[in-house]
Every structure is written in C-alpha cells, then in structure tokens.
Design an enzyme around this catalytic site. Structure first.
Site, mmCIF file in Angstrom:
data_model
loop_
_atom_site.group_PDB
_atom_site.id
_atom_site.type_symbol
_atom_site.label_atom_id
_atom_site.label_comp_id
_atom_site.label_asym_id
_atom_site.label_seq_id
_atom_site.Cartn_x
_atom_site.Cartn_y
_atom_site.Cartn_z
ATOM 1 N N LYS A 25 -7.018 -14.425 8.168
ATOM 2 C CA LYS A 25 -7.757 -14.389 7.041
ATOM 3 C C LYS A 25 -6.976 -14.968 5.967
ATOM 4 O O LYS A 25 -7.387 -15.804 5.155
ATOM 5 C CB LYS A 25 -8.127 -13.001 6.611
ATOM 6 C CG LYS A 25 -8.951 -12.603 5.275
ATOM 7 C CD LYS A 25 -9.292 -11.610 5.217
ATOM 8 C CE LYS A 25 -10.244 -11.338 3.907
ATOM 9 N NZ LYS A 25 -10.724 -10.001 3.163
ATOM 10 N N HIS A 26 -5.715 -14.692 5.928
ATOM 11 C CA HIS A 26 -4.881 -15.230 4.684
ATOM 12 C C HIS A 26 -3.893 -16.208 4.857
ATOM 13 O O HIS A 26 -3.647 -16.987 4.116
ATOM 14 C CB HIS A 26 -4.250 -14.051 3.961
ATOM 15 C CG HIS A 26 -5.339 -12.834 3.298
ATOM 16 N ND1 HIS A 26 -5.970 -12.806 2.547
ATOM 17 C CD2 HIS A 26 -5.545 -11.401 4.140
ATOM 18 C CE1 HIS A 26 -6.710 -11.803 2.418
ATOM 19 N NE2 HIS A 26 -6.611 -11.052 3.193
ATOM 20 N N HIS A 85 -5.433 -10.138 11.682
ATOM 21 C CA HIS A 85 -6.473 -10.079 10.712
ATOM 22 C C HIS A 85 -5.637 -10.695 9.381
ATOM 23 O O HIS A 85 -6.310 -11.735 8.678
ATOM 24 C CB HIS A 85 -6.993 -8.610 10.414
ATOM 25 C CG HIS A 85 -7.856 -8.681 8.864
ATOM 26 N ND1 HIS A 85 -8.932 -8.959 8.914
ATOM 27 C CD2 HIS A 85 -7.421 -8.424 7.948
ATOM 28 C CE1 HIS A 85 -9.572 -8.775 7.772
ATOM 29 N NE2 HIS A 85 -8.644 -8.453 6.835
ATOM 30 N N GLU A 86 -4.569 -10.291 9.098
ATOM 31 C CA GLU A 86 -3.985 -10.934 7.989
ATOM 32 C C GLU A 86 -3.384 -12.170 8.187
ATOM 33 O O GLU A 86 -3.647 -13.161 7.182
ATOM 34 C CB GLU A 86 -2.561 -9.966 7.600
ATOM 35 C CG GLU A 86 -2.910 -8.466 7.041
ATOM 36 C CD GLU A 86 -3.845 -8.479 5.929
ATOM 37 O OE1 GLU A 86 -3.398 -9.130 5.099
ATOM 38 O OE2 GLU A 86 -4.998 -7.759 5.646
ATOM 39 N N HIS A 121 0.748 -4.514 2.716
ATOM 40 C CA HIS A 121 -0.834 -4.807 3.340
ATOM 41 C C HIS A 121 -0.860 -6.238 3.657
ATOM 42 O O HIS A 121 -1.348 -6.805 4.602
ATOM 43 C CB HIS A 121 -1.683 -4.439 2.364
ATOM 44 C CG HIS A 121 -3.111 -4.631 2.329
ATOM 45 N ND1 HIS A 121 -4.247 -4.050 1.782
ATOM 46 C CD2 HIS A 121 -3.678 -5.382 3.460
ATOM 47 C CE1 HIS A 121 -5.384 -4.248 2.224
ATOM 48 N NE2 HIS A 121 -5.178 -5.178 3.197
ATOM 49 N N GLN A 177 0.778 -1.162 -0.053
ATOM 50 C CA GLN A 177 -0.102 0.208 0.046
ATOM 51 C C GLN A 177 0.817 1.066 0.079
ATOM 52 O O GLN A 177 1.840 1.249 0.602
ATOM 53 C CB GLN A 177 -1.016 -0.017 1.092
ATOM 54 C CG GLN A 177 -0.517 -0.320 2.586
ATOM 55 C CD GLN A 177 -1.820 -0.766 3.300
ATOM 56 O OE1 GLN A 177 -2.803 -0.722 3.089
ATOM 57 N NE2 GLN A 177 -1.357 -1.127 4.511
ATOM 58 N N PHE A 200 -3.840 -5.531 12.953
ATOM 59 C CA PHE A 200 -3.899 -5.611 11.462
ATOM 60 C C PHE A 200 -3.203 -7.101 11.387
ATOM 61 O O PHE A 200 -3.547 -7.687 10.335
ATOM 62 C CB PHE A 200 -3.129 -4.420 11.056
ATOM 63 C CG PHE A 200 -2.842 -4.559 9.494
ATOM 64 C CD1 PHE A 200 -3.642 -4.653 8.675
ATOM 65 C CD2 PHE A 200 -1.506 -3.856 9.214
ATOM 66 C CE1 PHE A 200 -3.382 -4.662 7.318
ATOM 67 C CE2 PHE A 200 -1.105 -3.913 7.775
ATOM 68 C CZ PHE A 200 -2.222 -4.220 6.778
HETATM 69 O O1 U2P Z 1 -9.545 -5.334 -2.242
HETATM 70 C C1 U2P Z 1 -10.187 -5.270 -1.251
HETATM 71 C C2 U2P Z 1 -10.107 -6.246 -0.095
HETATM 72 O O2 U2P Z 1 -10.269 -7.608 -0.682
HETATM 73 C C3 U2P Z 1 -9.496 -8.460 0.028
HETATM 74 N N1 U2P Z 1 -8.539 -9.092 -1.051
HETATM 75 C C4 U2P Z 1 -8.392 -8.558 -2.223
HETATM 76 C C5 U2P Z 1 -7.704 -9.335 -3.154
HETATM 77 C C6 U2P Z 1 -7.171 -10.629 -2.914
HETATM 78 O O3 U2P Z 1 -6.514 -11.153 -3.842
HETATM 79 N N2 U2P Z 1 -7.408 -11.238 -1.691
HETATM 80 C C7 U2P Z 1 -7.803 -10.219 -0.802
HETATM 81 O O4 U2P Z 1 -8.224 -10.961 0.364
HETATM 82 C C8 U2P Z 1 -8.372 -7.710 0.856
HETATM 83 O O5 U2P Z 1 -9.127 -7.914 2.312
HETATM 84 P P1 U2P Z 1 -7.978 -7.569 3.592
HETATM 85 O O6 U2P Z 1 -6.816 -8.588 3.535
HETATM 86 O O7 U2P Z 1 -7.524 -6.228 3.703
HETATM 87 O O8 U2P Z 1 -9.185 -7.878 4.429
HETATM 88 C C9 U2P Z 1 -8.682 -6.265 0.185
HETATM 89 O O9 U2P Z 1 -8.157 -5.217 1.175
#
Ligand code: U2P
Length: 260
Positions: A133-134, A129-130, A72, A41, A126
């Site tokens: 979620k990911h 969350h990352e 991000h 970002q 933050f």
């Molecule tokens: O783009 C807006 C939000 O969607 C989530 N995102 C986007 C693209 C991707 O490949 N994967 C994904 O998760 C992001 O969510 P966040 O991680 O912020 O919760 C991104 O901010």
C-alpha cells in the site's frame, strides 16, 4: 517451427507491453508523493482492544509485549492531506527482508490477529500490507522492500518518541491524564517540528513525525488539526500495557499456516 517462434515472440512482446502499460497507467494516476510520515502506534492503547490472541499478535506476548511506541508504517503523503496507495504491482516477499527480521519483530510487530488486505485482492501480513500500500509509492526514494524497511527501522531508532515523552515526565499510566499540548511541546522542543497526534477516545493511539524526501524533519500536514482537536481531547492518557494471556482472554488456535 519458425511460425511457432514468431508466435511466442509476439506473445512475449504483448505481455511485456501490457505490463509496461499497467505500470505507466498506475504511475500516471498517482503523482509522486511530497513527504514521508513515520506513524508510530502506542501498544497500550491498541492492545486494550484485543479480544483474541494468536502467535502473530505482539499484544499477546505477555511480559515480552511491546511497552514502547511501535511502527505502524512509513507513509508517502501529499501536502494536501491525501496520499497515494498501491502504486505498482510488487507482491510482498518476506525473503527480501529476512536479515531485518529481528528488528521488524521487535519494533514493527503486528498488534492484531487479522490479515490486512493486500493491493491486488488478497490478504497478507501487516508488513506485506504496508509495503504494497505505502512502500510501492515511496519511489523515487525507495525502489525495493529491503531499503524501505531498513530505512524505516533506522528512522524509528533515531527518533525515539517514547524516550522524548519519558524525559518530559509523560509515562505510561492507567490513572494519569496529560495535557495534549504538553506532549506536543515535548516533541517540538526535542525535534523543532510539530507531530500529528491521533487518539482513540482520550488515549493516544498514534503519533506521526514527518520528513522531507531527504529525511530532514518537517511538520506533518495533519499537525494543524491539533489546534482544532479533531481527534484528541485536551487531556489524554498513555495507557499501560495489560498482559493479555490472562483470564478471560480467548486464545485462538493458530491456523495451519501459522503453526508451520
Ligand atoms: O488513519 C487511518 C488509516 O488511514 C491510512 N493513512 C492515514 C494517514 C496517512 O497519511 N496515510 C495513510 O495511509 C492508514 O492505513 P493503513 O496503512 O493502516 O492501511 C491508517 O491506518
């Protein structure tokens, strides 16, 4: 006594079974990801939207606020443009990444005072969350917080987008507009892949570069959107960071937890 032991055994067996079923259920519903997107970002754009300051918001660090792209997240994605999220229950534990704190604070800071949602109903940091979620969807490449955050920091340091743009003459400015195509070309020339670029109005908000699971660079799926200019106009800006602790800024009192 024997029946009590037996009951306890059954309870443990039931809980273990229930937990395993939960994990299997989650894994079944979300297949393994296809590739990684490292999403960076631009603080100059993000911090323009800051209305409140607090200690955890890096936009509020005055002269120490970030002026380069910050992280991000490292997102496991699918080739069809969708992505898995919250793949299994693994509550974020900051202690696991305590040795990475200096790097995380500097290169992966929160640019907001908000507390994003965690996967299982609560609110967190933050990083929490990352990870939830990911990060939990990055298996079989990563299985724990430490390696996920460490690898993300290493990728960020290896692929310095701020530097690539700087070398091509694209520097932070509140007056210049740059051709989006030129910015993409600068990254293509350096890394031989096409990034994905996201804008907020005409300002670059995020740039994503993508990797195979072995961390070789590849095109991002969303890079095709560039040609249809879905998110960015033809000419874009890279706003300078404006210090936020000056006049007019509401300084939010830290909560009791933040103050500790
Ligand atoms: O783009 C807006 C939000 O969607 C989530 N995102 C986007 C693209 C991707 O490949 N994967 C994904 O998760 C992001 O969510 P966040 O991680 O912020 O919760 C991104 O901010």
């Amino acid at each position: 006594m024997a029946s009590r032991t037996c009951l306890l055994f059954l309870l443990v067996a039931f809980l273990a079974g229930a937990f395993a079923a939960d994990v299997i259920e989650v894994n079944r519903s979300q297949r393994e990801f296809d590739y990684f997107a490292l999403s960076l970002q631009w603080p100059g754009t993000y911090c323009r939207g800051t209305r409140h300051c607090c200690s955890k918001n890096a936009c509020c660090r005055g002269s120490n606020a970030p002026t380069q792209f910050t992280i991000h997240g490292l997102w496991p994605d699918y080739n069809d443009g969708s992505w898995p999220s919250c793949c299994y229950r693994s509550d974020f534990n900051e202690k696991e990444i305590s040795t990475l704190m200096d790097g995380l604070d500097k290169y992966w800071p929160s640019l907001s005072c908000g507390s994003p949602s965690t996967c299982h109903g609560g609110k967190g940091s933050f990083w929490g969350h990352e990870w939830e979620k990911h990060g939990t969807c990055s298996s079989p490449v990563f299985h724990d917080e430490y390696n996920y955050f460490l690898a993300t920091l290493n990728l960020y340091l290896k692929y310095n987008l701020t530097d690539v743009l700087y070398k091509a003459g694209y520097v932070a400015s509140n007056s210049e507009k740059y051709p989006l195509g030129g910015i993409v070309t600068a990254i293509q020339n350096e890394y031989h892949i096409t990034p994905e670029v996201q804008c907020k109005k005409d300002a670059i908000d995020e740039i994503r570069i993508c990797f195979y699971k072995d961390f070789k660079l590849r095109d991002c799926v969303g890079s095709k959107e560039l040609t249809s200019r879905k998110s960015c106009p033809k000419y874009v800006s890279l706003p300078e960071y404006t210090p936020l602790d000056g006049e007019g800024m509401v300084l939010k009192m830290p909560t009791e937890r933040e103050a500790l």
